[in-house]
Motif scaffolding. Structure first.
Motif, PDB file in Angstrom:
ATOM      1  N   MET A   1       0.844  -1.196   0.000  1.00 55.39           N
ATOM      2  CA  MET A   1       0.000   0.000   0.000  1.00 55.39           C
ATOM      3  C   MET A   1       0.877   1.244   0.000  1.00 55.39           C
ATOM      4  SD  MET A   1      -2.897   1.174   2.784  1.00 55.39           S
ATOM      5  CE  MET A   1      -3.928  -0.261   2.441  1.00 55.39           C
ATOM      6  N   ILE A   2       0.562   2.185  -0.840  1.00 53.35           N
ATOM      7  CA  ILE A   2       1.385   3.383  -0.959  1.00 53.35           C
ATOM      8  C   ILE A   2       1.262   4.277   0.266  1.00 53.35           C
ATOM      9  CG2 ILE A   2      -0.399   4.639  -2.272  1.00 53.35           C
ATOM     10  CD1 ILE A   2       1.893   5.869  -3.904  1.00 53.35           C
ATOM     11  N   LEU A   3       0.039   4.403   0.829  1.00 52.02           N
ATOM     12  CA  LEU A   3      -0.213   5.159   2.055  1.00 52.02           C
ATOM     13  C   LEU A   3      -1.313   4.461   2.834  1.00 52.02           C
ATOM     14  CD1 LEU A   3      -0.402   8.805   0.612  1.00 52.02           C
ATOM     15  CD2 LEU A   3       1.488   7.883   1.959  1.00 52.02           C
ATOM     16  N   ASN A   4      -1.143   4.342   4.152  1.00 51.97           N
ATOM     17  CA  ASN A   4      -2.216   3.742   4.945  1.00 51.97           C
ATOM     18  C   ASN A   4      -3.253   4.801   5.314  1.00 51.97           C
ATOM     19  OD1 ASN A   4      -1.374   5.131   7.324  1.00 51.97           O
ATOM     20  ND2 ASN A   4       0.058   3.482   7.832  1.00 51.97           N
ATOM     21  N   ASP A   5      -4.302   4.387   6.001  1.00 55.58           N
ATOM     22  CA  ASP A   5      -5.403   5.303   6.301  1.00 55.58           C
ATOM     23  C   ASP A   5      -4.951   6.472   7.170  1.00 55.58           C
ATOM     24  OD1 ASP A   5      -7.115   3.742   4.825  1.00 55.58           O
ATOM     25  OD2 ASP A   5      -7.931   2.661   6.552  1.00 55.58           O
ATOM     26  N   ASP A   6      -4.117   6.211   8.162  1.00 56.00           N
ATOM     27  CA  ASP A   6      -3.635   7.289   9.027  1.00 56.00           C
ATOM     28  C   ASP A   6      -2.781   8.286   8.242  1.00 56.00           C
ATOM     29  OD1 ASP A   6      -4.917   6.232  11.212  1.00 56.00           O
ATOM     30  OD2 ASP A   6      -3.146   5.152  11.940  1.00 56.00           O
ATOM     31  N   GLU A   7      -1.919   7.768   7.370  1.00 57.96           N
ATOM     32  CA  GLU A   7      -1.038   8.645   6.593  1.00 57.96           C
ATOM     33  C   GLU A   7      -1.823   9.519   5.626  1.00 57.96           C
ATOM     34  OE1 GLU A   7       2.696   5.495   6.770  1.00 57.96           O
ATOM     35  OE2 GLU A   7       1.300   5.498   5.076  1.00 57.96           O
ATOM     36  N   ARG A   8      -2.927   9.015   5.117  1.00 61.00           N
ATOM     37  CA  ARG A   8      -3.710   9.790   4.147  1.00 61.00           C
ATOM     38  C   ARG A   8      -4.296  11.055   4.752  1.00 61.00           C
ATOM     39  NH1 ARG A   8      -6.390   5.601  -0.151  1.00 61.00           N
ATOM     40  NH2 ARG A   8      -4.655   4.130  -0.170  1.00 61.00           N
ATOM     41  N   ALA A   9      -4.330  11.129   6.072  1.00 60.05           N
ATOM     42  CA  ALA A   9      -4.828  12.338   6.731  1.00 60.05           C
ATOM     43  C   ALA A   9      -3.788  13.453   6.735  1.00 60.05           C
ATOM     44  CB  ALA A   9      -5.242  12.009   8.165  1.00 60.05           C
ATOM     45  N   GLY A  10      -2.553  13.169   6.322  1.00 65.33           N
ATOM     46  CA  GLY A  10      -1.505  14.173   6.297  1.00 65.33           C
ATOM     47  C   GLY A  10      -1.693  15.166   5.167  1.00 65.33           C
ATOM     48  N   LEU A  11      -0.825  16.168   5.150  1.00 64.49           N
ATOM     49  CA  LEU A  11      -0.854  17.194   4.101  1.00 64.49           C
ATOM     50  C   LEU A  11       0.227  16.858   3.083  1.00 64.49           C
ATOM     51  CD1 LEU A  11      -2.203  19.841   3.230  1.00 64.49           C
ATOM     52  CD2 LEU A  11      -0.431  21.066   4.526  1.00 64.49           C
ATOM     53  N   TRP A  12      -0.198  16.465   1.890  1.00 62.12           N
ATOM     54  CA  TRP A  12       0.713  15.890   0.903  1.00 62.12           C
ATOM     55  C   TRP A  12       0.864  16.780  -0.328  1.00 62.12           C
ATOM     56  CZ3 TRP A  12       3.434  11.677   2.261  1.00 62.12           C
ATOM     57  CH2 TRP A  12       2.944  10.912   3.324  1.00 62.12           C
ATOM     58  N   LEU A  13       2.075  16.788  -0.864  1.00 56.00           N
ATOM     59  CA  LEU A  13       2.385  17.526  -2.096  1.00 56.00           C
ATOM     60  C   LEU A  13       3.202  16.606  -2.988  1.00 56.00           C
ATOM     61  CD1 LEU A  13       2.536  20.229  -3.721  1.00 56.00           C
ATOM     62  CD2 LEU A  13       4.643  20.726  -2.433  1.00 56.00           C
ATOM     63  N   GLY A  14       2.756  16.430  -4.228  1.00 54.35           N
ATOM     64  CA  GLY A  14       3.470  15.531  -5.123  1.00 54.35           C
ATOM     65  C   GLY A  14       3.318  15.922  -6.579  1.00 54.35           C
ATOM     66  N   ARG A  15       3.774  15.007  -7.421  1.00 59.20           N
ATOM     67  CA  ARG A  15       3.697  15.212  -8.869  1.00 59.20           C
ATOM     68  C   ARG A  15       3.263  13.916  -9.534  1.00 59.20           C
ATOM     69  NH1 ARG A  15       8.571  15.562 -11.084  1.00 59.20           N
ATOM     70  NH2 ARG A  15       7.992  16.823 -12.881  1.00 59.20           N
ATOM     71  N   VAL A  16       2.453  14.043 -10.543  1.00 55.79           N
ATOM     72  CA  VAL A  16       2.084  12.901 -11.377  1.00 55.79           C
ATOM     73  C   VAL A  16       2.190  13.310 -12.837  1.00 55.79           C
ATOM     74  CG1 VAL A  16       0.495  11.981  -9.636  1.00 55.79           C
ATOM     75  CG2 VAL A  16      -0.392  13.477 -11.457  1.00 55.79           C
TER      76      VAL A  16
END
Length: 379
Positions: A1-16
Motif C-alpha cells: 500500500m502506498i499510504l495507509n489510512d492514518d497517513e492519508r490524513a496528512g498534508l501531501w504535495l506531489g507530482r504525477v
C-alpha cells in the motif's frame, strides 16, 4: 500500500504525469489525487517558495483526477499516467556516512578497493579494532577527535571516518533536477557494477531560504565496488540513469507532522528477488550522527545558495552484510529485485531494479518542462 489510512490524513504535495497533459502538481484528499497546478504555482518548486506552502496546498482548489491507487498501479513510461518524483526544479543533494554502522561499511569498501571477495576478512579486522566504539560519538566533538587520533595510530584512519565523525559532513550531488524517478518506476544500476545495494533514506524538502518544509522517502542506489575503488568515482557510483528514486509524495510539516517526527523515524526496507530471495533491512533515524537541521545548514547558507531549493537525502543506517550468493561477498542486487522502503507517516516507495541502460532514458528536462507549462498557459 502506498499510504495507509492514518497517513492519508496528512498534508501531501506531489507530482504525477497525466496522459496528454504532462507533469502536474497534486495533493491528496480523502484518498483521491487533486491536480492543483495553477499559474501562481505551476511547479513544486514554486509551491515551496511561497510564504506558507502548507496553507496553499490545504486551500488550493483542484481537479479530482482519480484515486491514489490508480496512479500507483504501475510505474508507467512515456505518456502513461504515473507518479513522478515529488520534486522538480530543486537540486537533488545527498549526505553520506551519517550513521556509524554504515560508516564502517564504507571503510571496508575502501580497504577492499571495491573487491567484494576481500570484504569479510577486512570486516572482521575493522570490527576488532573499532568495535562499537563509534556508536555514541557526536560528529565533530572532542571525543571524536580522540577516536580519530587512535585510529590514525592503528593505521585505520579513513576518509570515510573523517566525514563520519569529523566536523564536516559529506554532501554530494545525487542527481540532476527532474532526473529522479518516482513510485513504481525502474531504478538503475550502472552495468559495470557487480557489488551494489539500495540505500533507504528520508529526504527533506528545503526551500531557497533554507526552510525545512517537509519530508519524503528515497532510494540512494549505491555502487559499492565503484566507490570502493576510489572516492573520486563517487559521481559514477551515484549519478546514473534512473539511479535516484524519491516518493511517493512530500509530506508537508503541519500540526500533525514535524521535523521531530523525522528525527524519530524508523525506516523498513524489503528486497524481493525474482528468484525468491528476500531480505529485510531497517534504518533508525535515532542513530544518526548528525542532526538533520545541521545537515541542511551545512548544505545551504551564505556559503552556497540554491535559488530553486533542494531535496536532501539524510543518509542510511542500512549496511547489507548478509551473503546472497557467494560466501563472504555480502549482498548485491540482481535485476528484477523489487525494493520497498516504508516509514510510518511517510508511506512507501517501491521500485524495480534494472540496469541503467535498460531503464527508460531521461529525456524530460527543464527546457521540456518550461515548454510544456507555457503550452498550457501556466507560465
Amino acid at each position: 500500500m502506498i499510504l495507509n489510512d492514518d497517513e492519508r490524513a496528512g498534508l501531501w504535495l506531489g507530482r504525477v504525469w497525466r496522459a496528454d497533459v504532462g507533469p502536474c502538481v497534486v495533493t491528496l484528499r480523502d484518498g483521491r489525487l487533486y491536480d492543483i497546478t495553477q499559474a501562481a504555482a505551476p511547479t513544486v518548486r514554486d509551491v515551496l517558495e511561497l510564504d506558507d506552502p502548507a496553507a496553499h496546498v490545504y486551500t488550493a482548489t483542484g481537479e479530482d483526477i482519480g484515486a491514489v491507487e490508480d496512479f500507483a498501479a504501475t510505474g508507467g513510461a512515456g505518456d502513461q499516467a504515473r507518479f513522478l518524483a515529488p520534486c522538480d526544479l530543486q537540486a537533488v543533494k545527498a549526505c553520506g556516512v551519517t550513521f556509524a554502522r554504515s560508516m564502517v561499511e564504507r571503510v571496508i569498501e575502501e580497504q577492499a578497493a571495491g573487491d567484494p571477495d576481500k570484504a569479510a576478512g577486512i570486516r572482521a579486522k575493522v570490527s576488532e579494532i573499532i568495535g562499537d566504539s563509534l556508536d555514541r560519538i557526536e560528529a565533530g566533538s572532542e571525543q571524536a577527535a580522540q577516536v580519530k587520533s587512535e585510529l590514525i595510530r592503528l593505521g585505520m584512519w579513513s576518509q570515510y571516518l573523517e566525514v563520519g565523525i569529523g566536523p564536516d559532513a559529506e554532501v554530494f550531488s545525487k542527481a540532476q533536477p527532474l532526473s529522479a524517478v518516482g513510485w513504481g518506476a525502474d531504478v538503475g544500476l550502472h552495468p559495470v557494477s557487480n557489488w551494489n545495494n539500495p540505500e533507504p533514506e528520508i529526504v527533506l524538502a528545503v526551500d531557497s531560504r533554507g526552510r525545512i518544509l517537509g519530508a519524503t522517502l528515497g532510494n540512494d542506489v549505491n555502487l559499492r565496488d565503484v566507490e570502493g575503488r576510489s572516492a573520486l568515482l563517487l559521481g559514477k557510483a551515484k549519478d546514473n540513469n534512473a539511479s535516484c528514486a524519491i516518493g511517493p509524495m512530500i509530506r508537508l510539516f503541519d500540526d500533525g507532522f514535524s521535523l521531530d517526527d523525522v528525527r524519530r523515524a524508523e525506516l523498513d526496507m524489503r528486497i524481493e528477488g525474482a528468484d525468491g530471495y528476500m531480505l529485510d533491512g531497517a534504518s533508525s533515524m535515532k542513530e544518526i550522527s548528525r542532526d538533520p537541521a545541521d545537515l541542511v545548514a551545512q548544505t545551504i547558507g551564505r556559503h552556497h545558495q540554491y535559488p530553486d531549493g533542494l531535496v536532501l537525502f539524510l543518509g542510511t543506517l542500512f549496511a547489507p552484510t548478509e551473503d546472497r550468493d557467494t560466501p563472504g561477498q555480502g549482498f548485491t542486487h540482481k535485476t528484477g529485485d523489487v525494493v520497498t522502503i516504508s516509514c510510518a507517516g511517510l508511506g512507501a516507495l517501491r521500485n524495480t531494479v534494472r540496469l541503467s541502460t535498460e531503464c527508460p532514458e531521461w529525456t524530460f528536462g527543464a527546457a521540456a518542462l518550461m515548454r510544456n507549462l507555457a503550452g498550457r498557459k501556466l507560465l
